[in-house]
Design a protein around this motif. Structure first.
Motif, mmCIF file in Angstrom:
data_model
loop_
_atom_site.group_PDB
_atom_site.id
_atom_site.type_symbol
_atom_site.label_atom_id
_atom_site.label_comp_id
_atom_site.label_asym_id
_atom_site.label_seq_id
_atom_site.Cartn_x
_atom_site.Cartn_y
_atom_site.Cartn_z
ATOM 1 N N GLY A 1 0.810 -1.220 0.000
ATOM 2 C CA GLY A 1 0.000 0.000 0.000
ATOM 3 C C GLY A 1 0.829 1.248 0.000
ATOM 4 N N ALA A 2 1.930 1.090 0.523
ATOM 5 C CA ALA A 2 2.802 2.293 0.562
ATOM 6 C C ALA A 2 3.731 2.368 -0.626
ATOM 7 C CB ALA A 2 3.649 2.296 1.849
ATOM 8 N N LEU A 3 3.487 1.465 -1.650
ATOM 9 C CA LEU A 3 4.393 1.397 -2.784
ATOM 10 C C LEU A 3 4.428 2.703 -3.557
ATOM 11 C CD1 LEU A 3 6.293 -0.260 -4.530
ATOM 12 C CD2 LEU A 3 4.306 -1.145 -5.753
ATOM 13 N N ARG A 4 3.150 3.275 -3.749
ATOM 14 C CA ARG A 4 3.115 4.502 -4.509
ATOM 15 C C ARG A 4 3.866 5.610 -3.803
ATOM 16 N NH1 ARG A 4 -2.058 2.397 -5.417
ATOM 17 N NH2 ARG A 4 -2.833 3.545 -3.617
ATOM 18 N N GLU A 5 3.676 5.657 -2.473
ATOM 19 C CA GLU A 5 4.417 6.656 -1.720
ATOM 20 C C GLU A 5 5.936 6.387 -1.817
ATOM 21 O OE1 GLU A 5 1.008 7.379 1.719
ATOM 22 O OE2 GLU A 5 3.003 6.647 2.233
ATOM 23 N N SER A 6 6.236 5.053 -1.851
ATOM 24 C CA SER A 6 7.649 4.701 -1.997
ATOM 25 C C SER A 6 8.165 5.099 -3.360
ATOM 26 C CB SER A 6 7.864 3.198 -1.777
ATOM 27 O OG SER A 6 7.505 2.831 -0.474
ATOM 28 N N MET A 7 7.271 4.913 -4.367
ATOM 29 C CA MET A 7 7.686 5.347 -5.693
ATOM 30 C C MET A 7 7.999 6.836 -5.696
ATOM 31 S SD MET A 7 7.839 2.861 -7.885
ATOM 32 C CE MET A 7 7.643 3.705 -9.437
ATOM 33 N N GLY A 8 7.039 7.548 -5.040
ATOM 34 C CA GLY A 8 7.320 9.010 -4.970
ATOM 35 C C GLY A 8 8.607 9.292 -4.184
ATOM 36 N N GLY A 9 8.789 8.520 -3.112
ATOM 37 C CA GLY A 9 10.025 8.728 -2.322
ATOM 38 C C GLY A 9 11.262 8.371 -3.118
ATOM 39 N N PHE A 10 11.093 7.213 -3.914
ATOM 40 C CA PHE A 10 12.246 6.851 -4.738
ATOM 41 C C PHE A 10 12.523 7.881 -5.806
ATOM 42 C CE2 PHE A 10 11.598 2.336 -3.301
ATOM 43 C CZ PHE A 10 12.851 2.174 -2.775
ATOM 44 N N GLN A 11 11.379 8.461 -6.324
ATOM 45 C CA GLN A 11 11.575 9.498 -7.329
ATOM 46 C C GLN A 11 12.319 10.696 -6.718
ATOM 47 O OE1 GLN A 11 10.689 9.136 -10.555
ATOM 48 N NE2 GLN A 11 11.708 11.126 -10.997
ATOM 49 N N ALA A 12 11.855 11.047 -5.538
ATOM 50 C CA ALA A 12 12.551 12.175 -4.861
ATOM 51 C C ALA A 12 13.989 11.794 -4.543
ATOM 52 C CB ALA A 12 11.807 12.544 -3.574
ATOM 53 N N LEU A 13 14.128 10.513 -4.142
ATOM 54 C CA LEU A 13 15.497 10.067 -3.837
ATOM 55 C C LEU A 13 16.369 10.106 -5.071
ATOM 56 C CD1 LEU A 13 17.526 8.834 -1.876
ATOM 57 C CD2 LEU A 13 16.615 6.582 -2.447
ATOM 58 N N SER A 14 15.748 9.743 -6.241
ATOM 59 C CA SER A 14 16.526 9.767 -7.471
ATOM 60 C C SER A 14 16.989 11.183 -7.786
ATOM 61 C CB SER A 14 15.677 9.198 -8.625
ATOM 62 O OG SER A 14 16.386 9.289 -9.832
ATOM 63 N N GLU A 15 16.008 12.110 -7.573
ATOM 64 C CA GLU A 15 16.384 13.505 -7.835
ATOM 65 C C GLU A 15 17.485 13.973 -6.868
ATOM 66 O OE1 GLU A 15 12.791 15.661 -7.565
ATOM 67 O OE2 GLU A 15 11.958 14.875 -9.456
ATOM 68 N N GLN A 16 17.291 13.630 -5.606
ATOM 69 C CA GLN A 16 18.318 14.057 -4.624
ATOM 70 C C GLN A 16 19.674 13.434 -4.896
ATOM 71 O OE1 GLN A 16 16.712 13.132 -0.788
ATOM 72 N NE2 GLN A 16 15.214 14.848 -0.811
ATOM 73 N N VAL A 17 19.598 12.125 -5.335
ATOM 74 C CA VAL A 17 20.872 11.474 -5.654
ATOM 75 C C VAL A 17 21.518 12.159 -6.839
ATOM 76 C CG1 VAL A 17 21.912 9.340 -6.504
ATOM 77 C CG2 VAL A 17 20.292 9.274 -4.614
ATOM 78 N N GLY A 18 20.705 12.568 -7.812
ATOM 79 C CA GLY A 18 21.271 13.293 -8.947
ATOM 80 C C GLY A 18 21.900 14.601 -8.508
ATOM 81 N N GLN A 19 21.121 15.321 -7.640
ATOM 82 C CA GLN A 19 21.700 16.582 -7.133
ATOM 83 C C GLN A 19 22.988 16.333 -6.352
ATOM 84 O OE1 GLN A 19 18.589 18.434 -4.849
ATOM 85 N NE2 GLN A 19 17.341 18.953 -6.678
ATOM 86 N N MET A 20 22.951 15.251 -5.559
ATOM 87 C CA MET A 20 24.153 14.968 -4.756
ATOM 88 C C MET A 20 25.329 14.613 -5.661
ATOM 89 S SD MET A 20 24.532 12.405 -1.532
ATOM 90 C CE MET A 20 24.240 10.955 -2.512
ATOM 91 N N ALA A 21 25.011 13.930 -6.781
ATOM 92 C CA ALA A 21 26.080 13.608 -7.718
ATOM 93 C C ALA A 21 26.666 14.879 -8.308
ATOM 94 C CB ALA A 21 25.548 12.672 -8.806
ATOM 95 N N GLN A 22 25.659 15.804 -8.644
ATOM 96 C CA GLN A 22 26.154 17.082 -9.153
ATOM 97 C C GLN A 22 27.005 17.796 -8.098
ATOM 98 O OE1 GLN A 22 22.685 19.247 -10.396
ATOM 99 N NE2 GLN A 22 22.288 17.890 -12.185
#
Length: 632
Positions: free
Chosen positions: A429-450
Motif C-alpha cells: 500500500g505504501a508502494l506509490r508513496e515509496s515510488m514518490g520517495g524513490f523518485q525524490a530520492l533519485s532527484e536528490q541522488v542526482g543533485q548529490m552527484a552534481q
C-alpha cells in the motif's frame, strides 16, 4: 708651563735657548770650579813661593849675623887688642884693625873702646878721632851697654850713621882678659848694612822671572820697625799686598832674635795668570756659547724645516681634503726621516683607504640597489601570493559550506532510506508513496552527484592553488637564497639582511611543507569524493532500476526492499564519506588559514627587509660622502 714667556717663543727659538742654556750653565759652572781650583792652587803656589823667599832671607840673615858675630868675637879674643887695652898703646892694634878692614870688604870700620867708652884704636885715624869726640854718646849707645853686659845687639841699624855716611850694622862684643874673663873694653865692628840688598838680588831676580815685578822683601823688628825694604828706604804703598812672614826664633841666641822677614807681592800681579786665564776662559766660553747658539739654531732650523713641511701638507689635507699632494722634502736616515717616511706611508695608506672606500661604496651602492629591486620584486610576488591565498581561503570556506550541506543532505538521504525501508516493509500500500520517495530520492541522488562533481572540481581547483602556492614558496626560497648570498657578499653591512633572508627562507620552507600537506589532504579528499561519486552513480542506477521494476511489477517488492536496504547501506557509506570530506575540508581550511598568517608574517618580514635596505642605502650615501671628502 713654569715660564709662560717661553710659550710665546717658537720651537726654533726655544730649542736655541735651551741648547745655549744647557751648554752655558755647565760651562760656567766648570769655569767657576776650574777658576776656584786654579785660584786655590795659585794661592798655595804664591804663598809657598813667598814663604820660601821669606825663609830663605831669614836663613841668609841668620847665617850672616851669626857669622859676623862669631867673627867679631874672634877678633875680640886677639892678644893684640887685649894688650892694647892693658898698655893703652894702640900702635899694634891700629895696624891690625886697618888690616881687618882691608881684608873684609863688608866692614865699614872697626873701633876698640876702653871700658869707659873712650876710642883707643880704630881701623882709620879719622874714625878713632870721630869716636873720641863722642865718648859720652858711646857710653849711652845700646850696643855699648849690651856689650858691657856681654850681650850683642843690633840696635841702630836703621839709622844713617854720620860717621860712616850710611846704614851700618854695629856689632859690639866685650874684650875679656884671658883666664880671668875680666872685661877690658868693647870692640865695635860696623858692617855695611847695604850688603843686604846684594843678598836679596837673587830672590828679586827669581820673582822677576815669575813676572812678579812688585815682589819685595822686608826685615822688621818685633815692634814693627822696618830694618830693610828691598824697595828702598821710606817705601810706602797703600795697595793691599800678599804677605808671608818668617820669624827668627830664639832657639839659638843671636842679634836677629825676633826679627820678622816678610815676602810680599801685589795680588793683581801674583794672580795675573789666573785673571788672564779667566778672561781667556770667559772669552772662549762666550765664543762656545755663541757657537752653541748658532749650532743649535742651525740644528733647530734643520729640525723645523721638515716638521714645517709635514705640518703644511697635513694642514692642506685637513683643509682641502687633498690626499694627492706630495711631500716636498728629502727623507734622511735620522728620526725626522723616519717620521717623514711614516707620514708618506700614512698618506699612501690614506689614499689607498679612500680609493678602497670609494670602490667599496660603489659596490655596496650597486648591491643595495639590487637588493632593493629584489626585495621589491619579492614583495610584489608575496603580495600576489597573499591575494591568491585569500582567494584560496574564500574558496576553502565555500568548499567547507558545500561539504556541510552535502553532509546534511547525506543525513537526509539516510533518513529517507530508513523511511523507504519502513515503507517497503509496511506493504504494497505504501508502494506509490515509496515510488514518490524513490523518485525524490533519485532527484536528490542526482543533485548529490552534481554536488559531488562540483566538490571534485573545487578540490582540483584547490590542488592547482596549492601547486601555485608551492611554486611561490619555491620562488621565495630561491629569492631568500639569493638574498643570503648577496648578504654574504656585503660583509658586515649585510649581516642584518642575511638574518631576514634566512627567516624568509624558513617561512618559504614552512609554506612548501604546508602546501605538501594540503596537497596530500586534497588527494585523500579527491579519492573519497570519487568513491562517493561512484557510489552515488551506482545508487542512482539501482534506484532507477528499482523504479523500473516497481513500475513494471509490484511483485518485486521484496527485491525492492532488499534494494532499499542496499541503498540505505550505500547512503550510510555516502554519509560517512561526506563526513570524512567535511573533516578534510576543515583541515584544508585550517591549513590555508595558517598559510595566510604565515604569508602576512612574510610580508612583514619583507617590509622590514625593505626598510633595512633603505637604511643601508642611507649608510651607503653617507659612506660615499665621506669617501668623496678626499681627493686621491
Amino acid at each position: 708651563m713654569p715660564f709662560p714667556i717661553l710659550g710665546s717663543l717658537t720651537l726654533r727659538r726655544r730649542l736655541t735657548l735651551y741648547v745655549a742654556l744647557v751648554s752655558c750653565v755647565p760651562l760656567l759652572a766648570l769655569t767657576w770650579l776650574q777658576n776656584t781650583i786654579a785660584r786655590g792652587m795659585l794661592e798655595r803656589q804664591v804663598e809657598s813661593s813667598l814663604r820660601m823667599e821669606a825663609e830663605g832671607l831669614k836663613d841668609l840673615m841668620e847665617a850672616m849675623l851669626s857669622e859676623r858675630e862669631v867673627t867679631a868675637r874672634s877678633w875680640a879674643e886677639d892678644p893684640v887688642l887685649r894688650n892694647a887695652l892693658k898698655t893703652r898703646d894702640a900702635t899694634a892694634s891700629d895696624a891690625m884693625l886697618a888690616l881687618l878692614q882691608r881684608r873684609f870688604l863688608t866692614l865699614n870700620g872697626i873701633v876698640l873702646f876702653t871700658d869707659d867708652g873712650v876710642a883707643l884704636s880704630a881701623s882709620t885715624p879719622a874714625l878713632r878721632d870721630e869716636y873720641a869726640r863722642l865718648s859720652a854718646d858711646v857710653r849711652r849707645s845700646p850696643w855699648f851697654v849690651e856689650a858691657q853686659q856681654e850681650r850683642t845687639t843690633a840696635e841702630g841699624v836703621t839709622e844713617v850713621n854720620p860717621i860712616y855716611q850710611g846704614q851700618v850694622l854695629p856689632l859690639a862684643v866685650p874684650v875679656l882678659e884671658a883666664g880671668t874673663h875680666r872685661r877690658l873694653g868693647v870692640l865695635l865692628a860696623a858692617f855695611d848694612w847695604g850688603q843686604v840688598s846684594e843678598m836679596v838680588k837673587p830672590a828679586l831676580a827669581r820673582a822677576a822671572l815669575r813676572g812678579h815685578q812688585s815682589f819685595a822683601l822686608k826685615v822688621l823688628r818685633p815692634n814693627g820697625q822696618v830694618l830693610f825694604d828691598s824697595r828702598g828706604a821710606g817705601a810706602h804703598d797703600d795697595r793691599e799686598r800678599l804677605v808671608v812672614a818668617a820669624v827668627d826664633g830664639v832657639t839659638v841666641r843671636d842679634v836677629g832674635d825676633g826679627w820678622r822677614f816678610e815676602a810680599l807681592v801685589d795680588p793683581d800681579e801674583a794672580y795675573a795668570p789666573l785673571i788672564q786665564a779667566r778672561a781667556l776662559v770667559l772669552t772662549l766660553a762666550a765664543l762656545f756659547v755663541a757657537a752653541a747658539a748658532a749650532g743649535s739654531w742651525l740644528l733647530a732650523r734643520g729640525f723645523i724645516r721638515p716638521i714645517r713641511a709635514l705640518s703644511e701638507v697635513m694642514l692642506h689635507v685637513v683643509k682641502e681634503g687633498d690626499l694627492s699632494r706630495k711631500l716636498d722634502m728629502e727623507v734622511g736616515q735620522d728620526e725626522l726621516g723616519e717620521l717623514a717616511g711614516a707620514f708618506l706611508q700614512l698618506m699612501a695608506s690614506l689614499r689607498e683607504t679612500a680609493g678602497s672606500l670609494n670602490r667599496a661604496t660603489r659596490v655596496l651602492g650597486d648591491t643595495v640597489a639590487e637588493l632593493q629591486r629584489t626585495s621589491e620584486a619579492q614583495e610584489r610576488n608575496v603580495s600576489r601570493q597573499a591575494a591568491a591565498l585569500q582567494e584560496t581561503q574564500v574558496t576553502a570556506q565555500e568548499i567547507k559550506q558545500t561539504s556541510m550541506l552535502a553532509s546534511e543532505k547525506a543525513d537526509a538521504v539516510l533518513n529517507v532510506a530508513a523511511r523507504a525501508e519502513a515503507v517497503g516493509r509496511a506493504g504494497e500500500g505504501a508502494l506509490r508513496e515509496s515510488m514518490g520517495g524513490f523518485q525524490a530520492l533519485s532527484e536528490q541522488v542526482g543533485q548529490m552527484a552534481q554536488r559531488i562533481a562540483q566538490l571534485n572540481e573545487r578540490t582540483q581547483q584547490i590542488g592547482g592553488i596549492t601547486q601555485t602556492v608551492k611554486d611561490l614558496a619555491d620562488q621565495s626560497n630561491m629569492l631568500a637564497l639569493n638574498a643570503a648570498i648577496e648578504a654574504v657578499r656585503s660583509g658586515e653591512h649585510g649581516k642584518g639582511f642575511g638574518v631576514v633572508a634566512r627567516e624568509i627562507r624558513s617561512l618559504a620552507d614552512q609554506s612548501i611543507q604546508a602546501t605538501e600537506r594540503v596537497r596530500d589532504i586534497l588527494g585523500d579528499l579527491g579519492n573519497a569524493i570519487l568513491s562517493a561519486a561512484k557510489m552515488t552513480e551506482q545508487g542512482y542506477v539501482r534506484v532507477t532500476e528499482g523504479l523500473e521494476q516497481v513500475s513494471a511489477t509490484g511483485q518485486h517488492l521484496n527485491e525492492l526492499a532488499t534494494i532499499i536496504q542496499d541503498n540505505a547501506s550505500a547512503v550510510r557509506q555516502i554519509a560517512g564519506a561526506v563526513n570524512q570530506q567535511n573533516a578534510g575540508i576543515a583541515q584544508i581550511f585550517t591549513a590555508v588559514t595558517d598559510l595566510s598568517g604565515m604569508m602576512d608574517e612574510t610580508q612583514a618580514g619583507l617590509k622590514a627587509t625593505t626598510e633595512a635596505a633603505r637604511r643601508l642605502q642611507e649608510v651607503t650615501s653617507q659612506m660615499e660622502g665621506v669617501a668623496r671628502a678626499y681627493r686621491i
